[in-house]
Design a protein around this motif. Structure first.
Motif, mmCIF file in Angstrom:
data_model
loop_
_atom_site.group_PDB
_atom_site.id
_atom_site.type_symbol
_atom_site.label_atom_id
_atom_site.label_comp_id
_atom_site.label_asym_id
_atom_site.label_seq_id
_atom_site.Cartn_x
_atom_site.Cartn_y
_atom_site.Cartn_z
ATOM 1 N N GLY A 1 0.794 -1.221 0.000
ATOM 2 C CA GLY A 1 0.000 0.000 0.000
ATOM 3 C C GLY A 1 0.826 1.270 0.000
ATOM 4 O O GLY A 1 0.273 2.372 -0.027
ATOM 5 N N VAL A 2 2.150 1.132 0.033
ATOM 6 C CA VAL A 2 3.006 2.313 0.023
ATOM 7 C C VAL A 2 2.988 2.965 -1.361
ATOM 8 O O VAL A 2 3.026 4.190 -1.488
ATOM 9 C CB VAL A 2 4.448 1.938 0.433
ATOM 10 N N LEU A 3 2.939 2.124 -2.402
ATOM 11 C CA LEU A 3 2.856 2.621 -3.772
ATOM 12 C C LEU A 3 1.438 2.417 -4.306
ATOM 13 O O LEU A 3 0.675 1.586 -3.810
ATOM 14 C CB LEU A 3 3.846 1.874 -4.668
ATOM 15 N N GLY A 4 1.111 3.190 -5.343
ATOM 16 C CA GLY A 4 -0.168 2.984 -6.007
ATOM 17 C C GLY A 4 -1.259 3.965 -5.651
ATOM 18 O O GLY A 4 -2.395 3.816 -6.104
ATOM 19 N N SER A 5 -0.955 4.958 -4.860
ATOM 20 C CA SER A 5 -1.965 5.966 -4.515
ATOM 21 C C SER A 5 -1.290 7.328 -4.431
ATOM 22 O O SER A 5 -0.070 7.428 -4.333
ATOM 23 C CB SER A 5 -2.645 5.631 -3.186
ATOM 24 N N GLY A 6 -2.095 8.375 -4.473
ATOM 25 C CA GLY A 6 -1.549 9.718 -4.378
ATOM 26 C C GLY A 6 -1.089 10.260 -5.715
ATOM 27 O O GLY A 6 -1.309 9.654 -6.781
ATOM 28 N N ASP A 7 -0.422 11.397 -5.692
ATOM 29 C CA ASP A 7 -0.015 12.097 -6.913
ATOM 30 C C ASP A 7 0.980 11.310 -7.755
ATOM 31 O O ASP A 7 1.061 11.526 -8.972
ATOM 32 C CB ASP A 7 0.597 13.457 -6.549
ATOM 33 N N GLU A 8 1.743 10.428 -7.141
ATOM 34 C CA GLU A 8 2.788 9.687 -7.857
ATOM 35 C C GLU A 8 2.312 8.323 -8.349
ATOM 36 O O GLU A 8 3.111 7.553 -8.897
ATOM 37 C CB GLU A 8 4.002 9.499 -6.939
ATOM 38 N N ALA A 9 1.054 8.010 -8.165
ATOM 39 C CA ALA A 9 0.556 6.668 -8.496
ATOM 40 C C ALA A 9 0.782 6.317 -9.964
ATOM 41 O O ALA A 9 1.215 5.198 -10.292
ATOM 42 C CB ALA A 9 -0.922 6.559 -8.139
ATOM 43 N N ALA A 10 0.487 7.239 -10.856
ATOM 44 C CA ALA A 10 0.634 6.950 -12.286
ATOM 45 C C ALA A 10 2.103 6.683 -12.639
ATOM 46 O O ALA A 10 2.417 5.764 -13.406
ATOM 47 C CB ALA A 10 0.094 8.123 -13.104
ATOM 48 N N ARG A 11 2.982 7.495 -12.111
ATOM 49 C CA ARG A 11 4.418 7.299 -12.362
ATOM 50 C C ARG A 11 4.885 5.958 -11.823
ATOM 51 O O ARG A 11 5.675 5.248 -12.465
ATOM 52 C CB ARG A 11 5.202 8.447 -11.732
ATOM 53 N N GLN A 12 4.432 5.605 -10.651
ATOM 54 C CA GLN A 12 4.798 4.331 -10.038
ATOM 55 C C GLN A 12 4.312 3.160 -10.876
ATOM 56 O O GLN A 12 5.028 2.170 -11.062
ATOM 57 C CB GLN A 12 4.232 4.265 -8.612
#
Length: 402
Positions: A282-293
């Motif tokens: 759940g650390v990645l995949g949400s918030g403003d950086e989700a698409a980049r991740q």
């Protein structure tokens, strides 16, 4: 914070020792004054005892000054004055006067062994409180000669060494101690840090991390290794690998930076696994950086498919470097049974550009495969002076504590 906590605790113990050592002074003076003290000494001493009982410590000290001014005092008269002075000064909060009385009483030779130890403990604490740290450490050493292993006095000794910047004496005190307290090792590390002694700070930090492993200690240890002037930039990914293995890893930037380094280094399976873990946690995949991740995750998958296709068309059995990288990536991606033979095959062929890098990676692969004995044996062979040997030593520390 460490210093404040230790000081408060030790001061409480010091005051207790001082109170125990001087509590009988007033009673002894009253009981023996008429028989053993001349009137010109006994009268002001008795008055001091009365004032002390009434909690008038400053006035008691004045009376004791009158007694001390009498000419031709006997050794016993001086002894009784100093006993009462120690008690009065302690009650008055006059640490310097109390310390002087404690020292004279210790030197008098008239104290019983148990009371002598109590008085030495009180003097140790008084000197510490007065910031006379070398003297405090000398008295602490003397106390520990008869009461070896006393934890409170050992702590005060180490604290005194720390405050006077005597890191070597502190290290000698802790040498050979099988299970030193965490706070003691913290003090030793902080002492070297204060002295800007990077080499010994690293050694102390390693011992602290080995004895009390935590994410915070591992992070400090790896930062220290990486900041050394000889650490090669190409080993940044190996730092992340050890951070991850040691549990000092887990922020979004950790996942993203490690994955990008792995992709740049030709380890798409590792990059994919790291990113999958980041998304699963759940650390990645949400918030403003989700698409980049997500884009980076897809890139890792595509790269891995391309590597597999290339390997199928052009086996790397005759290229030791390629076999090693491919095998290592398979181990890092969770396939040690397929990756380790490839790595061992690459090592057997020789012709390696960076042998210490290869040994380090093979040892890491053994560790990740659960073969700790082989891993430690291989880590011991890494001798590079560019950071590889440092990393191997820290991986051994991790292997031996997990």
């Amino acid at each position: 914070m460490i210093r404040t906590q230790l000081t408060r605790r030790m001061m409480a113990l010091v005051l207790l020792a001082a109170a125990t050592a001087t509590a009988t002074a007033q009673a002894q003076a009253q009981a023996q004054a008429a028989d053993t003290l001349r009137p010109e000494v006994g009268k002001p001493l008795q008055a001091a005892a009365t004032l002390l009982k009434a909690k008038h410590a400053r006035e008691a000290l004045t009376k004791l000054g009158e007694a001390d001014a009498v000419a031709g005092k006997t050794a016993y008269e001086s002894f009784m004055i100093e006993r009462m002075r120690a008690s009065a000064a302690q009650q008055a909060g006059d640490t310097a006067t109390a310390a002087g009385a404690y020292e004279k009483l210790i030197d008098s030779g008239k104290l019983a062994p148990a009371e002598q130890d109590q008085m030495i403990a009180a003097l140790t604490g008084a000197d510490y409180q007065l910031q006379r740290y070398p003297q405090a450490s000398q008295w602490a050493v003397r106390y520990l000669k008869t009461r070896s292993g006393d934890p409170q006095m050992t702590t005060l000794l180490l604290q005194s060494y720390y405050m006077s910047g005597d890191c070597r004496s502190m290290a000698n005190e802790l040498h050979g101690v099988r299970s030193p307290a965490e706070t003691s090792l913290q003090l030793l590390a902080n002492c070297y840090l204060k002295q800007h002694d990077s080499a010994n700070y690293l050694t102390a930090l390693e011992r602290l991390t080995a004895s009390y492993p935590s994410a915070a200690y591992w992070s400090s240890l790896l930062r220290q290794v990486q900041s050394s002037g000889v650490f090669a930039d190409r080993l940044a990914l190996d730092i992340y690998r050890l951070k991850r293995a040691a549990g000092a890893f887990g922020s979004a930037s950790d996942y993203m930076e490690m994955a990008q380094l792995a992709l740049a280094g030709g380890y798409p399976a590792e990059a994919g696994r790291v990113l999958d873990q980041g998304f699963a946690s759940g650390v990645l995949g949400s918030g403003d950086e989700a698409a980049r991740q997500q884009r980076l995750r897809e890139m890792a998958r595509k790269n891995l498919l391309q590597v597999k296709a290339t390997a199928a068309q052009q086996p790397d059995v005759n290229d030791p470097e390629a076999a090693l990288d491919r095998g290592f990536d398979m181990v890092l991606g969770g396939q040690p049974e397929a990756g380790l033979p490839l790595m061992e095959q690459g090592v057997a062929q020789g012709r390696l550009k960076r042998p210490d890098d290869v040994k380090l990676h093979l040892a890491i692969a053994y560790y990740l495969a659960g073969q700790k004995v082989k891993a430690v044996q291989m880590f011991k062979t890494v001798k590079g002076e560019d950071g590889t040997a440092d990393l191997a030593r820290l991986w051994m520390l991790r292997a031996q504590s997990s």
